[in-house]
Design an enzyme around this catalytic site. Structure first.
Site, PDB file in Angstrom:
ATOM      1  N   CYS A   1      24.596  87.565   7.256  1.00  0.00           N
ATOM      2  CA  CYS A   1      23.140  87.609   7.137  1.00  0.00           C
ATOM      3  C   CYS A   1      22.728  86.679   5.990  1.00  0.00           C
ATOM      4  CB  CYS A   1      22.722  89.045   6.827  1.00  0.00           C
ATOM      5  SG  CYS A   1      21.027  89.147   6.229  1.00  0.00           S
TER       6      CYS A   1
ATOM      7  N   ASN B   1      27.004  74.982   8.742  1.00  0.00           N
ATOM      8  CA  ASN B   1      27.279  74.277   9.990  1.00  0.00           C
ATOM      9  C   ASN B   1      26.389  74.837  11.081  1.00  0.00           C
ATOM     10  OD1 ASN B   1      29.302  72.370  11.401  1.00  0.00           O
ATOM     11  ND2 ASN B   1      29.235  74.151  12.739  1.00  0.00           N
ATOM     12  N   GLU B   2      25.625  73.970  11.697  1.00  0.00           N
ATOM     13  CA  GLU B   2      24.733  74.369  12.785  1.00  0.00           C
ATOM     14  C   GLU B   2      23.987  75.660  12.456  1.00  0.00           C
ATOM     15  OE1 GLU B   2      27.037  74.316  16.424  1.00  0.00           O
ATOM     16  OE2 GLU B   2      26.647  72.188  16.661  1.00  0.00           O
TER      17      GLU B   2
ATOM     18  N   GLU C   1      28.317  65.291  15.105  1.00  0.00           N
ATOM     19  CA  GLU C   1      29.364  65.628  16.076  1.00  0.00           C
ATOM     20  C   GLU C   1      28.981  64.951  17.380  1.00  0.00           C
ATOM     21  OE1 GLU C   1      30.081  69.852  16.436  1.00  0.00           O
ATOM     22  OE2 GLU C   1      30.036  70.139  14.263  1.00  0.00           O
TER      23      GLU C   1
ATOM     24  N   GLU D   1      39.097  76.857  20.091  1.00  0.00           N
ATOM     25  CA  GLU D   1      38.594  75.604  20.661  1.00  0.00           C
ATOM     26  C   GLU D   1      39.708  74.668  21.144  1.00  0.00           C
ATOM     27  OE1 GLU D   1      35.698  73.969  17.956  1.00  0.00           O
ATOM     28  OE2 GLU D   1      34.204  75.417  18.633  1.00  0.00           O
TER      29      GLU D   1
HETATM   30  C1  GLA Z   1      29.709  72.975  17.449  1.00  0.00           C
HETATM   31  C2  GLA Z   1      30.295  73.175  16.090  1.00  0.00           C
HETATM   32  C3  GLA Z   1      31.701  72.721  15.953  1.00  0.00           C
HETATM   33  C4  GLA Z   1      32.494  73.043  17.163  1.00  0.00           C
HETATM   34  C5  GLA Z   1      31.831  72.467  18.370  1.00  0.00           C
HETATM   35  C6  GLA Z   1      32.586  72.774  19.611  1.00  0.00           C
HETATM   36  O1  GLA Z   1      28.964  71.879  17.636  1.00  0.00           O
HETATM   37  O2  GLA Z   1      29.545  72.631  15.061  1.00  0.00           O
HETATM   38  O3  GLA Z   1      32.263  73.370  14.863  1.00  0.00           O
HETATM   39  O4  GLA Z   1      32.610  74.406  17.259  1.00  0.00           O
HETATM   40  O5  GLA Z   1      30.580  73.041  18.496  1.00  0.00           O
HETATM   41  O6  GLA Z   1      32.400  74.082  20.037  1.00  0.00           O
HETATM   42 ZN    ZN Z   2      19.965  90.559   7.634  1.00  0.00          ZN
END
Ligand code: GLA
Ligand code: ZN
Length: 663
Positions: free
Chosen positions: A107, A141-142, A310, A358
């Site tokens: 969180c 990340n993302e 990416e 992955e």
């Molecule tokens: C996302 C993530 C990566 C990897 C790719 C593939 O874009 O940022 O770390 O997990 O997907 O699943």
């Molecule tokens: Zn929360």
């Protein structure tokens, strides 16, 4: 312009690095992104920090001439931490705790998590902040990926209450603003206010929540703000020790609609933006125009070049895989990014992993680590980019058309979908596509920003129009800018309440129309005809009374047959209904004519042409998305920047081929 790879040296034997770096250098790879999920290596036990492994990576690759993007590993808090501080775990809309075992289980508002992140990020920044090999930072990340932007835990609840108290001051003000008298929801104090979890009326299939819509939109904003403040905090810590730029990798718009972060606001906290570009994978194949649209969004968030952090480089998927990119596509996708404003394209990933979730997500190299046809293609691209960047600087298209995108509006339309099939991002895409088809670059803008560099501005379904936006749009039109306002615009206030005015309330004067009635096109459609030819509305029909606007299109069916569906007042158009693809395309062409935007000569299906500039030189990209060779006619003589050959009259593009032409 250059290429890089997402790389996990810690996944491989130390002896392999020599070979990896040799292959990377031979392929023209200049930068690697490392460490975004490595928390359990950095901090294997509480407050026991280990950096020797990363020291070695930075030093080894740096000395070989490769720069590094170092990440904050906050997307994977380790097991010991979760066991000791289970409150870190996020809670979903049904009240279920998100469990350890994948990633992004935390969180953003957890104080203990934030404290742990601060400590580690501070140490990483301190250790590598001045390292000459580190050229930038990726935060987390993302952010928000996989439905993780909105948490419904108690800690979020408390912080939300503080956020509301700050915003509304008194509970009476909140009650009035939200209309809590509806369904007996009047609160006696801020402590009583809920977070909008799934209630009795929650219906996942239809996307209906039944919660108070003002509460919902505020919660969406609060969650977006929480992530932004988290990002800001990490960036500030890094900046104490480093003068290198910070970024984070964003998601494509299709996913982004569900990501729940206001990317314009988030981008203010980042020095540059990047995104993750997967085109053909387990979850589907992106259409060409969506990839282009996503690049356009990215260059728009900060109005400057971006990176692809990416870029798909092989067949991908988790349980299942999408197709292997045909020969030529990796190179094509790379140049498509560059043509649309990408400065650096980083391939995910260097080599397919032999373990972990992955394993099916292929990189440039396969599991065996041997060079293959994908490597050869990347190498070709890397060499070409090196030559290209000696001739020109980072390139950006110069767009004269802009589409307004608003996250507030997006959230209004998510909470109330208007009618089956209505999706804000799809609507923006429907407006984007004809320009993509005509090879006309389009930027995305906010309604409040300076629009003066655009000849044509489209504002599809802009539900909420702030005062600043209203004035801005008015002055844009007053100066002669061509502006399109559409159905489902200007009918909400910032609290996601209906305006007690005739639509389009604040834009009534500008558009010269009144919407006296409307007909959501549920299991029906309505025929239309006008300057766009004839067509069909399939989502929505406003029944419009022109006040001081001329009529350019009419409904030719339904009970409102003969009512206007398109009007114009000065240079401002009101499009009262959606249009099918053909009519939408014709409308776009008509608007180009009106706004003095020339339609290129190179229009051919599957051929993307992007005119770019580095501020000085003009460069034309011709990208063949077709699986066949084709010959394109040219109107002037060019120099092929990759071969240095003169190009006269025609240029041949191989299947998935690319030509980059300079004057
Ligand atoms: C996302 C993530 C990566 C990897 C790719 C593939 O874009 O940022 O770390 O997990 O997907 O699943
Ligand atoms: Zn929360």
């Amino acid at each position: 312009m250059r290429i890089g790879v997402d790389y996990y040296p810690e996944h491989w034997d130390r002896e392999r690095w020599e070979q990896d770096v040799k292959l990377m250098l031979e392929a023209g790879i200049k930068v690697i992104r490392v460490g975004e999920f490595a928390w359990s290596l950095y901090e294997p036990r509480e407050e026991v920090y280990e950096f020797a492994w990363m020291d070695e990576i930075v030093d080894f690759f740096g000395k070989k001439g490769i720069k590094l993007i170092l990440c904050t590993p906050s997307a994977t808090p380790p097991k010991w931490m979760i066991d000791k501080y289970p409150d870190i775990l996020a809670e979903d809309i049904h009240g279920n705790t998100k469990l350890f075992g994948t990633r992004k289980h935390y969180c953003f508002n957890s104080e203990i998590y934030r404290e742990k992140v601060r400590k580690l990020v501070g140490l990483i920044a301190e250790r590598y902040g001045k390292n000459p090999y580190v050229e930038g930072w990726q935060i987390d990340n993302e952010l928000g990926h996989g439905n993780t932007a909105r948490c419904y835990c108690e800690e979020c609840h408390h912080k939300f209450i503080d956020w509301l108290e700050e915003k509304y001051g008194t509970i009476e003000c909140l009650n009035k603003t939200y209309g809590t008298v509806f369904w007996s929801q009047i609160y006696n104090s801020f402590d009583e206010v809920i977070v909008p979890k799934a209630g009795t009326c929650y219906d996942f299939d239809s996307g209906t929540q039944g919660q108070n819509p003002s509460l919902l939109i505020d919660y969406y904003r609060f969650c977006s703000d929480s992530i932004i403040s988290f990002t800001k905090e990490s960036a500030e810590l890094i900046k104490k020790h480093s003068d290198k730029p910070c970024t984070s990798n964003l998601l494509d718009a299709a996913v982004n609609s569900g990501t729940g972060i206001d990317y314009f606001k988030l981008s203010e906290e980042l020095d540059f933006v990047t995104w993750d570009n997967y085109i053909e994978f387990q979850w589907g194949k992106a259409k060409m125009e969506t990839v282009s649209r996503d690049h356009a969004l990215l260059r728009s968030y900060k109005k400057k070049p971006f990176w692809v952090m990416e870029q798909q480089s092989g067949p991908c998927g988790w349980s299942k895989m999408g197709p292997s990119p045909d020969p030529g596509k990796l190179r094509l996708w790379t140049y498509e990014a560059v043509a649309n404003g990408a400065d650096t394209v980083v391939y995910f990933r260097w080599r397919a992993c032999t373990f972990g979730a992955e394993q099916n997500w292929h990189g440039i190299l396969g599991h065996d680590g041997k060079v293959n046809r994908r490597y050869a293609e990347v190498k070709q691209t890397g060499e070409e980019m090196e030559r290209l960047s000696q001739k020109v600087g980072t390139l950006m298209p110069k767009a004269r058309v802009a589409i307004i995108k608003s996250f507030d509006t997006e959230w209004c339309h998510t909470i109330f979908q208007n009618v089956e099939g209505f999706q804000y991002d799809n609507l923006l895409l429907a407006f984007y596509k004809p320009f993509y088809d005509m090879n006309i670059s389009v930027d995305f803008v906010q309604a409040e920003e300076d629009l003066s560099m655009y000849s044509l501005v489209l504002a599809p379904a802009l539900a909420y129009v702030s005062d600043v936006a209203k004035n801005n749009l008015e002055s844009y039109a007053a100066k002669g800018g061509t502006l399109v306002i559409t159905f489902r615009s200007a009918f909400k206030n910032e609290y996601n309440r209906m305006l007690p005015e005739t639509i389009p309330g604040p834009l009534a004067g500008l558009t010269g129309v009144e919407v006296k009635d409307y007909d959501p096109q549920f299991e029906k459609s309505t025929s239309v005809a006008g300057i766009f030819g004839s067509g069909t509305a399939e989502l929505w029909c406003d029944i419009v009374t022109p006040k001081d606007a001329e009529v350019l299109g009419l409904y030719t069916g339904s009970y409102f047959k003969g009512a206007p569906c398109l009007t114009r007042k000065g240079s401002v158009y009101y499009l009262a209904c959606d249009l099918d693809e053909k009519a939408q395309g014709n409308f776009a062409k008509y608007l180009c004519g009106q706004a003095g935007i020339e339609v290129g000569l190179y229009v051919q299906e599957g051929i993307e042409v992007v005119d770019t500039t580095d501020g000085e030189k003009q460069v034309k990209f011709l990208l063949n998305h077709n699986n066949y060779d084709t010959v394109i006619a040219l109107t002037q003589e060019y120099k092929d920047l990759l071969t240095d050959q003169k190009v006269v009259k025609t240029v041949k593009l191989e299947a998935y081929g690319v030509a980059i032409l300079g004057d």
